[in-house]
Design an enzyme around this catalytic site. Sequence first.
Site, mmCIF file in Angstrom:
data_model
loop_
_atom_site.group_PDB
_atom_site.id
_atom_site.type_symbol
_atom_site.label_atom_id
_atom_site.label_comp_id
_atom_site.label_asym_id
_atom_site.label_seq_id
_atom_site.Cartn_x
_atom_site.Cartn_y
_atom_site.Cartn_z
ATOM 1 C CB SER A 1 -29.307 -56.997 0.275
ATOM 2 O OG SER A 1 -30.542 -57.289 -0.308
ATOM 3 C CD GLU B 1 -23.144 -44.333 4.376
ATOM 4 O OE1 GLU B 1 -22.904 -45.552 4.547
ATOM 5 O OE2 GLU B 1 -24.098 -43.751 4.900
ATOM 6 C CE LYS C 1 -22.629 -52.829 -2.021
ATOM 7 N NZ LYS C 1 -21.875 -54.054 -1.749
ATOM 8 C CG ASP D 1 -15.725 -56.460 -1.460
ATOM 9 O OD1 ASP D 1 -16.708 -57.120 -1.084
ATOM 10 O OD2 ASP D 1 -15.018 -56.773 -2.438
ATOM 11 C CE1 TYR E 1 -13.372 -46.891 8.961
ATOM 12 C CE2 TYR E 1 -13.123 -48.208 6.974
ATOM 13 C CZ TYR E 1 -12.628 -47.281 7.871
ATOM 14 O OH TYR E 1 -11.393 -46.733 7.665
ATOM 15 C CE LYS F 1 -22.159 -54.705 -6.750
ATOM 16 N NZ LYS F 1 -21.430 -55.432 -5.755
ATOM 17 C CB CYS G 1 21.908 -68.504 -6.025
ATOM 18 S SG CYS G 1 21.737 -66.776 -5.558
ATOM 19 C CB CYS H 1 26.166 -66.023 -5.413
ATOM 20 S SG CYS H 1 25.310 -67.376 -4.584
ATOM 21 C CB CYS I 1 20.820 -68.744 -2.395
ATOM 22 S SG CYS I 1 22.613 -68.513 -2.401
ATOM 23 C CB CYS J 1 24.492 -65.234 -1.641
ATOM 24 S SG CYS J 1 23.419 -64.603 -2.922
HETATM 25 S S1 IVH Z 1 -26.356 -49.986 3.819
HETATM 26 C C1 IVH Z 1 -29.665 -50.117 3.197
HETATM 27 N N1 IVH Z 1 -23.943 -48.995 3.612
HETATM 28 O O1 IVH Z 1 -23.314 -53.962 1.119
HETATM 29 C C2 IVH Z 1 -29.267 -51.231 3.961
HETATM 30 N N2 IVH Z 1 -24.253 -51.306 3.166
HETATM 31 O O2 IVH Z 1 -24.790 -55.169 -1.083
HETATM 32 C C3 IVH Z 1 -28.100 -51.932 3.385
HETATM 33 N N3 IVH Z 1 -22.199 -52.489 2.600
HETATM 34 O O3 IVH Z 1 -25.280 -56.096 3.059
HETATM 35 C C4 IVH Z 1 -26.864 -51.637 4.030
HETATM 36 N N4 IVH Z 1 -20.843 -50.784 2.784
HETATM 37 O O4 IVH Z 1 -22.937 -55.549 3.875
HETATM 38 C C5 IVH Z 1 -24.710 -50.097 3.509
HETATM 39 N N5 IVH Z 1 -21.866 -47.984 3.488
HETATM 40 C C6 IVH Z 1 -22.622 -49.084 3.392
HETATM 41 C C7 IVH Z 1 -22.096 -50.329 3.047
HETATM 42 C C8 IVH Z 1 -22.951 -51.429 2.936
HETATM 43 C C9 IVH Z 1 -20.931 -52.074 2.532
HETATM 44 C C10 IVH Z 1 -22.636 -53.883 2.334
HETATM 45 C C11 IVH Z 1 -23.578 -54.433 3.353
HETATM 46 C C12 IVH Z 1 -24.785 -54.888 2.590
HETATM 47 C C13 IVH Z 1 -24.234 -55.025 1.210
HETATM 48 C C14 IVH Z 1 -25.314 -54.902 0.177
#
Ligand code: IVH
Length: 688
Positions: A96, A131, A133, A135, A241, A335, A429, A432, A447, A452
């Site tokens: 993570s 890159e 991130k 969601d 992705y 973030k 409505c 009308c 309606c 109408c």
């Molecule tokens: S790298 C370094 N790259 O974010 C190893 N994670 O908060 C960790 N995530 O579990 C992953 N976009 O699910 C990486 N471009 C990205 C990402 C990414 C989304 C997610 C991923 C990870 C979570 C950690």
Amino acid sequence: MPAESSMSPAPQNKASKTPELEVIELTTKLNNASHEYYILDKPTLSDTEYDKLFRRLQALEELHPELRQPDSPTLRIGTEPQSLLAKHTHLQPMLSLGNAFDDKELKDWEDRNIRLLGGSAQLSSSGYVTELKIDGAAVSITYENGLLVRGSTRGNGTIGEDITPNIRTVRDVPLRLKGNFPTGQIEVRGEIYFPFDQFEKMNNERVKASEPVFANPRNAAAGSLRQLDPKISSSRPLRFYGYSAVTKDGDSLPFKSQWDLLQALSSWGIPTAPNKQLCYTMDEVIQWCADTEQKLRAELNFAIDGGVVKVNSLSLQSELGVVGGRDPRWAIARKFAPDIAETKLLAIEVNVGRTGQLNPYAVLEAVEIGGTTVRLATLHNQDIIREKDLRVGDIVQVKRAGDVIPQVIGPVPEKRDGTQKPWSMPSVCPKCGTPVVKDADLVAIYCPNLACGGRQLEAMVYFASRGAMDIRGLSYARIEALLANKLISDIGDIYSLTKESLLTLDGFKEKSAQNLYDAIQASKTQPLARLITGLGIPHVGEIAAKLLARHFGSMEALQSATVEQLEGVRGLGGVIAQSVNLFFNDTSTTALLNKLSAAGVNMVEAGAASSGGALAGQTVVITGTLPTLSRLAATELIESHGGRVTSSVSKATTFVLAGEEAGSKLEKAQQLNIEVINEADLFQRIGS
Ligand code: IVH
């Protein structure tokens, strides 16, 4: 929806049908409902209704196991809890990320790495990759010699859940890698996400079907992936992705940097997220984060919750290592602030849709969210307003991202001062003045007045839209003006417009009037399916319209089709059949179609009428198990030779194709003296 069901006592069936007939009917009904839900994306049964029928079928099948149909939904829908997804141990842990909430925390992260490495030289020459991130839901996809063999969730990082069949349904995950991919086992890591536009569409459909909506695209992605029935995942437009790849030994991969890894993923056919950048200084990284958060984020069709900054050099990555087996020191998540703002709910207004449905929406005090100004937000229906306890005058939280229509998350009750007023749907409505009606099954309010003005406007906008008759230049504003000036009053009038009549309206010049006139004329030759779509029959979208056009071949045949014949169209459910029948039985529909036909609008499916074929014009019912053909294959074969397959035997049936263990349909055919043939006879008839 239908996947989760329980075995509570079956409801009593009031009809005095034979168990056999009931089992067949329930099987057909449930299968149609699943198809409408999973494939056509047009749910026609609510969860509760589906569950009720499902349990009734289960109970009947338990009592009479011999009656279970080979295509019974009880055979394939798992009643097992989700924990029964098999476990998968990742080749290497899925890590993570630590978080940085502002630029200072990013700089602190860099300083710590400089200290650990004893200087900044290595980092400067390695650089960083920034890159998006995404969601969504993290997954790991195993390829063996280029072939996809497994997909798994992140789980606890070491062990995930096996979701291979579901991963296979994600259309941009390649089933076989392209190009110069490594041999042996490789795990590609990345994020499954639900695009915003599709998410919005799905939730709108779910609202219409009185089903619970998903809170956000991430939940929708994760929930869809962990379905036991891959058909559910396949009906959801999930995307992927990739951002990483690992092997068991870690060092046999043919690249030395994260940047090269991303290029390699692309070359193997794995999609990688846009906007990645190779940065050589922390200032560049910070600039990238600011641009991404302030400019790019609002343009994306998927959710991001930040950026990820990764040390580019893979050898430097291993030198920096991982903290506590969890967060790598070489990467950090920057973030972003959530795309949420607070503003005042000034009013709740109601729009009338083309089917007459009343759609409430929020009028907001203008507020900036994610770089754009928001003044309106969708509210779906009155139940949602009630559930959220939204009151006019409330301070509300509003969310917006990408192309998504802004959404009101809910009120901030602590900010109430007692002046806020609860809201309820108007009883007439707003366009009308006709008293509104509540749809029997759905939460929607309608309606009922076909004439109408509000409905007509929306109906015309839909008729002219891209997926329907595609009349370029016939915009919302122009239709409004045409209606206001009484140049048109319904869809049929569009074709009586002349260049001269258009020129009487403000804003039209010689050229624009000519262009619109030409576009209207050109639309007369649109395929039948587009015309059917454009009519705006409730429950009939582009897919159902195509099925109807292909099956009936002409508007005339479709107009005179019985509910039974409509139900026989493969892929069309009972609800759609009823709705189509109701629509064509309305005298105003006949009047409209006469007008369109007189104007020269195309009413036949190209090639359908002339396609001929050995079974042209014949109606066939299939029953029992055929020696070689599956039911689907037999249907396709019959249809490809011009025949039509329906589900029940009637006087209109030309012949019944019967196999082993044919039941009541065979009996009915014998009663009605309808010809019964076997598979070999069929082959003979079509000359195959
Ligand atoms: S790298 C370094 N790259 O974010 C190893 N994670 O908060 C960790 N995530 O579990 C992953 N976009 O699910 C990486 N471009 C990205 C990402 C990414 C989304 C997610 C991923 C990870 C979570 C950690």
